[in-house]
Design an enzyme around this catalytic site. Structure first.
Site, PDB file in Angstrom:
ATOM      1  N   HIS A  19       0.854  -1.189   0.000  1.00 41.66           N
ATOM      2  CA  HIS A  19       0.000   0.000   0.000  1.00 41.66           C
ATOM      3  C   HIS A  19       0.889   1.238   0.000  1.00 41.66           C
ATOM      4  O   HIS A  19       2.098   1.147   0.225  1.00 41.66           O
ATOM      5  CB  HIS A  19      -0.871   0.017   1.260  1.00 41.66           C
ATOM      6  CG  HIS A  19      -0.052   0.232   2.496  1.00 41.66           C
ATOM      7  ND1 HIS A  19       0.596  -0.799   3.140  1.00 41.66           N
ATOM      8  CD2 HIS A  19       0.289   1.351   3.176  1.00 41.66           C
ATOM      9  CE1 HIS A  19       1.280  -0.324   4.158  1.00 41.66           C
ATOM     10  NE2 HIS A  19       1.117   0.993   4.208  1.00 41.66           N
TER      11      HIS A  19
ATOM     12  N   HIS B 200       5.781   6.468  -0.654  1.00 47.65           N
ATOM     13  CA  HIS B 200       6.572   5.274  -1.007  1.00 47.65           C
ATOM     14  C   HIS B 200       5.779   4.018  -0.686  1.00 47.65           C
ATOM     15  O   HIS B 200       4.832   4.060   0.099  1.00 47.65           O
ATOM     16  CB  HIS B 200       7.881   5.265  -0.206  1.00 47.65           C
ATOM     17  CG  HIS B 200       7.673   5.115   1.263  1.00 47.65           C
ATOM     18  ND1 HIS B 200       7.402   6.198   2.083  1.00 47.65           N
ATOM     19  CD2 HIS B 200       7.650   4.024   2.065  1.00 47.65           C
ATOM     20  CE1 HIS B 200       7.231   5.772   3.327  1.00 47.65           C
ATOM     21  NE2 HIS B 200       7.372   4.453   3.351  1.00 47.65           N
TER      22      HIS B 200
HETATM   23  P1  ATP Z   1       5.187  -2.748  11.655  1.00 44.49           P
HETATM   24  O1  ATP Z   1       5.224  -1.405  12.343  1.00 44.49           O
HETATM   25  O2  ATP Z   1       4.487  -3.770  12.463  1.00 44.49           O
HETATM   26  O3  ATP Z   1       6.498  -3.184  11.146  1.00 44.49           O
HETATM   27  P2  ATP Z   1       3.822  -1.318   9.576  1.00 44.49           P
HETATM   28  O4  ATP Z   1       4.772  -0.187   9.796  1.00 44.49           O
HETATM   29  O5  ATP Z   1       3.505  -1.707   8.176  1.00 44.49           O
HETATM   30  O6  ATP Z   1       4.294  -2.609  10.350  1.00 44.49           O
HETATM   31  P3  ATP Z   1       2.043   0.285  11.047  1.00 44.49           P
HETATM   32  O7  ATP Z   1       3.168   0.675  11.982  1.00 44.49           O
HETATM   33  O8  ATP Z   1       0.710   0.027  11.641  1.00 44.49           O
HETATM   34  O9  ATP Z   1       2.433  -1.001  10.260  1.00 44.49           O
HETATM   35  O10 ATP Z   1       1.959   1.417   9.959  1.00 44.49           O
HETATM   36  C1  ATP Z   1       0.941   1.463   8.994  1.00 44.49           C
HETATM   37  C2  ATP Z   1       1.382   2.363   7.878  1.00 44.49           C
HETATM   38  O11 ATP Z   1       1.623   3.680   8.382  1.00 44.49           O
HETATM   39  C3  ATP Z   1       2.688   1.934   7.214  1.00 44.49           C
HETATM   40  O12 ATP Z   1       2.642   2.321   5.855  1.00 44.49           O
HETATM   41  C4  ATP Z   1       3.727   2.761   7.937  1.00 44.49           C
HETATM   42  O13 ATP Z   1       4.865   3.002   7.121  1.00 44.49           O
HETATM   43  C5  ATP Z   1       2.978   4.050   8.187  1.00 44.49           C
HETATM   44  N1  ATP Z   1       3.452   4.702   9.395  1.00 44.49           N
HETATM   45  C6  ATP Z   1       3.668   4.140  10.599  1.00 44.49           C
HETATM   46  N2  ATP Z   1       4.058   5.018  11.512  1.00 44.49           N
HETATM   47  C7  ATP Z   1       4.120   6.210  10.885  1.00 44.49           C
HETATM   48  C8  ATP Z   1       4.460   7.526  11.297  1.00 44.49           C
HETATM   49  N3  ATP Z   1       4.819   7.802  12.534  1.00 44.49           N
HETATM   50  N4  ATP Z   1       4.399   8.504  10.369  1.00 44.49           N
HETATM   51  C9  ATP Z   1       4.026   8.245   9.112  1.00 44.49           C
HETATM   52  N5  ATP Z   1       3.683   7.019   8.656  1.00 44.49           N
HETATM   53  C10 ATP Z   1       3.734   6.012   9.527  1.00 44.49           C
END
Ligand code: ATP
Ligand code: MG
Length: 176
Positions: A39, A122
């Site tokens: 995504h 990205h």
């Molecule tokens: P994991 O953290 O378990 O490795 P993940 O990063 O895919 O997996 P989430 O942390 O729930 O899952 O994040 C969901 C989405 O939001 C992902 O695309 C992640 O890159 C983005 N994301 C997470 N934290 C932030 C943040 N602080 N700022 C911007 N985007 C974020």
């Protein structure tokens, strides 16, 4: 609920992305994003009480999603101590920037606290990546590919039996 708003991709686009993952895999190791989880995040809400989902939906409904085509033409990495994050990035796209800005504005109007760091669109290919050889751009992405944006999706992010799972909660379709 851990929530974020993202652009989802159709199956042919996901196949184009997994092709790049398979190439990256030949240069080392990492934790590769499962195909169903690919995504592009527009806004990360973090932990939100369930009662606030209606406010997220209102913000999405006020956001016009114009028809647009994304051109994925580069790969790169964010350096991390535990191993890098590798991603596919896009050619500059004003409609996408406008969409992200408009959505952010409407979320702020609904009193959501959002990160102020700049938007770096990205698709995460893999995390905790350690490569033995550095690939050239053409090794991973011999030619750009395109994807149409169909709408934006509110996603729930959770671990189910240890597996990262995203579940759509609400979809706002693009304007035709
Ligand atoms: P994991 O953290 O378990 O490795 P993940 O990063 O895919 O997996 P989430 O942390 O729930 O899952 O994040 C969901 C989405 O939001 C992902 O695309 C992640 O890159 C983005 N994301 C997470 N934290 C932030 C943040 N602080 N700022 C911007 N985007 C974020
Ligand atoms: Mg995360």
């Amino acid at each position: 609920m851990r929530l974020f708003i993202a652009i989802e991709f159709d199956e042919p686009t996901k196949t184009n992305i997994t092709d790049v993952q398979r190439k990256l895999e030949t240069f080392g190791r990492g934790r590769f994003t499962h195909q169903e989880n690919l995504h592009l995040t527009l806004a990360f809400l973090g932990e939100v009480p369930p009662a606030r989902v209606a406010a997220v939906r209102r913000a999405m409904d006020r956001t016009a999603v114009e028809p647009m085509t994304l051109v994925f033409d580069r790969t790169g990495r964010f350096r991390r101590d535990g191993g890098d994050i590798w991603w596919i990035g896009l050619a500059k796209n004003q409609k996408l920037s406008d969409l992200q800005q408009e959505l952010t504005k409407h979320l702020l109007e609904e009193d959501f606290a959002l990160e102020k760091r700049p938007f770096t669109p990205h698709i995460t290919l893999a995390r905790q990546v350690r490569l033995t050889t550095q690939p050239a751009q053409r090794d991973l992405l011999p030619e750009p590919f395109e994807a149409k944006v169909d709408g934006i999706t509110l996603m729930l992010s959770e671990r189910i039996n240890g597996r990262l799972t995203y579940t759509p909660q609400y979809r706002k379709k693009r304007a035709d």
